[in-house]
Write an enzyme that holds these catalytic residues in place. Sequence first.
Site, mmCIF file in Angstrom:
data_model
loop_
_atom_site.group_PDB
_atom_site.id
_atom_site.type_symbol
_atom_site.label_atom_id
_atom_site.label_comp_id
_atom_site.label_asym_id
_atom_site.label_seq_id
_atom_site.Cartn_x
_atom_site.Cartn_y
_atom_site.Cartn_z
ATOM 1 N N CYS A 81 0.836 -1.202 0.000
ATOM 2 C CA CYS A 81 0.000 0.000 0.000
ATOM 3 C C CYS A 81 0.881 1.266 0.000
ATOM 4 O O CYS A 81 1.512 1.570 -1.004
ATOM 5 C CB CYS A 81 -0.963 -0.047 1.182
ATOM 6 S SG CYS A 81 -2.302 1.153 1.012
ATOM 7 N N HIS A 183 -3.754 -5.494 0.875
ATOM 8 C CA HIS A 183 -3.173 -5.902 2.167
ATOM 9 C C HIS A 183 -3.252 -7.421 2.367
ATOM 10 O O HIS A 183 -4.273 -7.926 2.825
ATOM 11 C CB HIS A 183 -3.924 -5.203 3.308
ATOM 12 C CG HIS A 183 -3.655 -3.737 3.359
ATOM 13 N ND1 HIS A 183 -2.626 -3.192 4.088
ATOM 14 C CD2 HIS A 183 -4.269 -2.704 2.743
ATOM 15 C CE1 HIS A 183 -2.616 -1.880 3.924
ATOM 16 N NE2 HIS A 183 -3.604 -1.551 3.118
ATOM 17 N N GLU A 185 -1.952 -9.150 4.613
ATOM 18 C CA GLU A 185 -1.927 -9.514 6.034
ATOM 19 C C GLU A 185 -3.330 -9.569 6.653
ATOM 20 O O GLU A 185 -3.522 -10.153 7.711
ATOM 21 C CB GLU A 185 -1.044 -8.521 6.821
ATOM 22 C CG GLU A 185 -1.581 -7.094 6.964
ATOM 23 C CD GLU A 185 -1.298 -6.194 5.757
ATOM 24 O OE1 GLU A 185 -0.995 -6.717 4.667
ATOM 25 O OE2 GLU A 185 -1.415 -4.963 5.896
#
Length: 541
Positions: A81, A183, A185
């Site tokens: 990002c 993202h 994660e």
Amino acid sequence: MDTLLIFDFGSQTSQLIARRLRDQGYFARIVAGDCTCQEAGIDGSIKGIILSGSPFSVYEKDAPKLDQDVFKQGIPILGICYGLQRITQDLGGSVEPRHTREYGRASLQKKNEHLLLKDIRDGFQSWMSHGDSIQKLPHGFEVAWESEHGIPAMAFLDTKTIAGQETAKKFGISAPLMGIQFHPEVSHCESGQSILHNFAEQICSMKREWDVSYYLEEAKQVIAETILARSELQGTGAEVLLLISGGVDSTVLGALLLKTMDPDKLHLLYVDTGMMRNAETDEVKETLKSLGAKHVHIVHAENDFLGQLAGKSDPEEKRQIIGDLFITIQNREIVRLGLGSAYLLAQGTLYTDLIESGKGVGKHAAVIKSHHNVRSPLVESLRNEGRIIEPLAKLYKDEVRALGKALGLSPKIVWRHPFPGPGLAVRILGEVDREKCAILRAADKIFIDELHKRELYHSIWQAFCVLLPVRSVGVAGDMRGYGYVLALRAIVSSDGMTADVYPFEMKDILEISGLITNQIKAIGRVVYDISSKPPATIEWE
Ligand code: XMP
């Protein structure tokens, strides 16, 4: 150990990146996004670098900058990002706010093959959270995947092209460089774990070395070396002092030290502040003895703590008083025990404690609460002298539990809910006194006993009662009365950094509330705290 270094630009999910990697056996360490390569401790163990997200936009004046030497280390880099936008901006591309912001699920289409997204299906659902987008990629970059809106979702420096080679030469880049706009994660991102795994294994050739048994050996060695170095310096066997709180962390550290060093040289100091949980002091004594501790010093300091807290209602002032008093008592005991000025101080500091105390992520970290002793002057001066041992400082809470298990601690201790250093003082809002401590302790015992009986205790990460500084009207028999309002808090979490409310069955919460108001006359009303973290914290003060 092979390590991935995460440059944290202040994103809420930087911690999660490290967790997801460590869960797969890849060791990851977080440093401040704006620190230099030297400060970050880049050495041969660093196999890959991840640049995190951020609440900033790269074009803002105060946006955290990346040390440009990071590009020259010959280490693969993945930007996530803001990390991708940082790379874009730093290498001559441009980033702008876009009308089509992307938040939440976004399906991605493959444009080019890349190892990072090896075996990931075309059209997979990524998780986006960005208002800015890449307007122009740097010279020599290619898009590998893009979103439905045609926004680059994964881009990389393609050194097979002349343009790519020109950029690599200009910026001194000699290792793979790539970035993703989404993202991986976040648990909602499809194949997120595989993408992080691809980076670690396919691109960085990382070995999966991180697990508790490896860590245990490393910790034992570091502890032994520190004690030996100190002993040589002072010409006699160094003594170690550990403050025991009754919580999991200091107990695990106690067990670790008892396995690592001569128990005769280890002093375990437990301060009963009068604001402990029910029967805590006896339990602590018993546990330490069963672990083979030789010197357990219990200090009964209820009068000191409650005396100094009398009339104080400001949360930070209360914490300060408690923190200072701990240090005063600690200093007093050091003299009484004849430890002199040469002892080592062991602390059960966890990775998250350092982060939450603003030590972990540099200038952009906010000090959320003045947690623990991480920043006290005594600890700082001992730290400068190399006299602090913090063997758990690389671990998250659940990793500490795994370590406790590996050290043979009983499940009852290993799975006990966390308890804050200032104890019940941060759960009695406003002024603290003996009577309120007794009321809260009794209510908390009922709550926790019931969670055990109903087999809910282990589904909850932390549960406790909070005594509010308000009284509310109620009726008992024909009598109207004013009783305290008690809040129940029960949350699920993996490390206390974020938390969700535990969704009780209505029957359980009604019955528990009934038991508390029936058995404790001073409590007239019970409420359930339904706030997650963020925006609320877990404790109320
Ligand atoms: P918060 O309230 O910050 O809590 O969301 C996160 C976790 O940390 C514990 N906590 C503390 N632990 N000293 C401690 O040792 C403190 O001052 C302290 N404040 C909060 C809290 O119980 C939760 O597990």
